[in-house]
Design an enzyme around this catalytic site. Structure first.
Site, mmCIF file in Angstrom:
data_model
loop_
_atom_site.group_PDB
_atom_site.id
_atom_site.type_symbol
_atom_site.label_atom_id
_atom_site.label_comp_id
_atom_site.label_asym_id
_atom_site.label_seq_id
_atom_site.Cartn_x
_atom_site.Cartn_y
_atom_site.Cartn_z
ATOM 1 N N HIS A 1 38.882 48.459 58.811
ATOM 2 C CA HIS A 1 40.245 48.706 58.203
ATOM 3 C C HIS A 1 40.436 50.182 57.936
ATOM 4 O O HIS A 1 41.140 50.661 57.107
ATOM 5 C CB HIS A 1 40.018 47.901 56.931
ATOM 6 C CG HIS A 1 38.981 48.447 56.031
ATOM 7 N ND1 HIS A 1 38.144 47.772 55.226
ATOM 8 C CD2 HIS A 1 38.475 49.729 55.778
ATOM 9 C CE1 HIS A 1 37.326 48.374 54.549
ATOM 10 N NE2 HIS A 1 37.637 49.745 55.022
ATOM 11 N N HIS B 1 39.376 50.359 47.525
ATOM 12 C CA HIS B 1 38.920 51.835 47.596
ATOM 13 C C HIS B 1 39.378 52.727 46.710
ATOM 14 O O HIS B 1 39.508 53.685 46.579
ATOM 15 C CB HIS B 1 39.136 52.542 48.946
ATOM 16 C CG HIS B 1 38.601 51.757 50.143
ATOM 17 N ND1 HIS B 1 39.306 50.574 50.623
ATOM 18 C CD2 HIS B 1 38.006 52.067 51.107
ATOM 19 C CE1 HIS B 1 38.365 50.312 51.677
ATOM 20 N NE2 HIS B 1 37.781 51.132 51.896
HETATM 21 C C1 DHB Z 1 37.657 55.632 57.358
HETATM 22 C C2 DHB Z 1 37.094 54.226 57.388
HETATM 23 C C3 DHB Z 1 37.217 53.582 56.329
HETATM 24 O O1 DHB Z 1 36.517 52.222 56.108
HETATM 25 C C4 DHB Z 1 37.852 53.735 55.059
HETATM 26 O O2 DHB Z 1 38.141 52.838 54.116
HETATM 27 C C5 DHB Z 1 38.589 54.957 55.150
HETATM 28 C C6 DHB Z 1 38.463 55.920 56.134
HETATM 29 C C7 DHB Z 1 37.850 56.486 58.383
HETATM 30 O O3 DHB Z 1 36.786 56.397 59.480
HETATM 31 O O4 DHB Z 1 38.573 57.490 58.500
HETATM 32 FE FE FE Z 2 36.769 51.156 54.048
#
Ligand code: DHB
Ligand code: FE
Length: 285
Positions: A12, A59
């Site tokens: 994601h 998040h």
């Molecule tokens: C990235 C990956 C993630 O799962 C997220 O929530 C935010 C950033 C990344 O790889 O940039």
């Molecule tokens: Fe993530």
């Protein structure tokens, strides 16, 4: 009983939202990633889900570090998104399915899962990016697709074990199986696979583990539950631990009475931003 169409698990990463906004689908960096969704789009034409049950981790949009539920179930009439600071567009809101949510909540609490229930809830890139990958027209409203979001904390320690997340998914599957309606349900799990965004190991990716994990979900779905959260962080990175969403989604298939699955489609591509991107579509065999 709801009709369980299968489980679709995917990464994601917010940068995907930026790539979509800039139409970078055929750009050499992005093409191997976006091409992975062609077979999924074809599958969706026949599968026609009416409800998406999505396991994901917030998040910091709806829950912040001051109040972080281990497990939270959306029971709202609808779910909006908002600017998270990644510079990606917000998306049209999602219609909820409150009666099904409360049925799931009652079953989970009856199984001794101590939940937070959310009658107001924003969903972040962990929902909006995968939903846009599945329905690039963001026309889930027109299609009558309803959303049932289930948050599992992977941000603020301590985290629930992988085994507990599998059990949560299993109980969600039981609830779907005992629902009297005939909704066509797609179970999703978003996050992972291996990635670490911070600290000395920033950029860490573990392809061997990811591929073993993908295999395990087909035939030996509890394989990864042997590892503690700290072992999973060691093997997959601080954010790679988001793979517990994949376990919950797989557990939901089992809980809904799906004894065997077949792998309809898989894609794995390194890297997308800092992440080993994975995509797996499982159907009842
Ligand atoms: C990235 C990956 C993630 O799962 C997220 O929530 C935010 C950033 C990344 O790889 O940039
Ligand atoms: Fe993530």
């Amino acid at each position: 009983m709801a009709r369980i169409l299968g489980s679709l698990t995917t990464s994601h990463v917010p940068a995907i939202g930026g790539a979509i906004a800039r139409s970078l689908h055929t750009d050499p960096y992005w093409k191997p990633f976006f091409d992975g969704f062609g077979p999924v789009h074809r599958w969706l034409q026949d599968a026609r889900p009416g409800v998406v049950v999505v396991f994901y981790n917030d998040h910091g949009l709806n829950f912040f570090l001051d109040k972080m539920p281990t497990f939270a179930v959306g029971a709202a009439a609808g779910y909006g998104s908002a600017d998270e600071g990644w510079g990606i567009p917000t998306v049209p809101s999602f219609t909820g399915h409150a009666p099904l949510s409360w049925h799931v909540v009652e079953h989970l609490v009856g199984c001794d899962f101590d939940l937070t229930t959310c009658q107001e809830m924003l969903v972040d890139h962990a929902v909006t990016v995968p939903m846009t990958l599945l329905w690039p027209g963001r026309d889930w409203q027109d299609r009558g697709i309803k959303l049932l979001p289930i948050h599992i904390n992977t941000v603020q320690y301590p985290l629930a074990s992988a085994a507990r997340c599998y059990a949560l998914g299993r109980a969600v599957g039981e609830a779907l199986a005992s629902w009297p309606g005939d909704e066509r349900v797609l179970v999703m799990g978003t996050g992972g696979l291996s990635h670490q965004l911070d600290g000395q190991r920033a950029g860490f990716i573990n392809k061997d583990f990811d591929l073993q994990f993908l295999e395990s979900l087909v035939h030996e779905p509890r394989w990864a539950t042997r590892y503690s959260i700290h072992e999973l962080v060691e093997k997959t990175g601080t954010q790679g631990v988001e793979l517990v969403m994949w376990l919950a989604a797989r557990g939901a298939l089992e809980g809904a009475g799906v004894a065997k699955v077949r792998r309809t489609h898989q894609n794995y591509h390194i890297p997308i931003s800092n992440t080993a991107s994975g995509l797996l579509l499982l159907e009842p065999a």
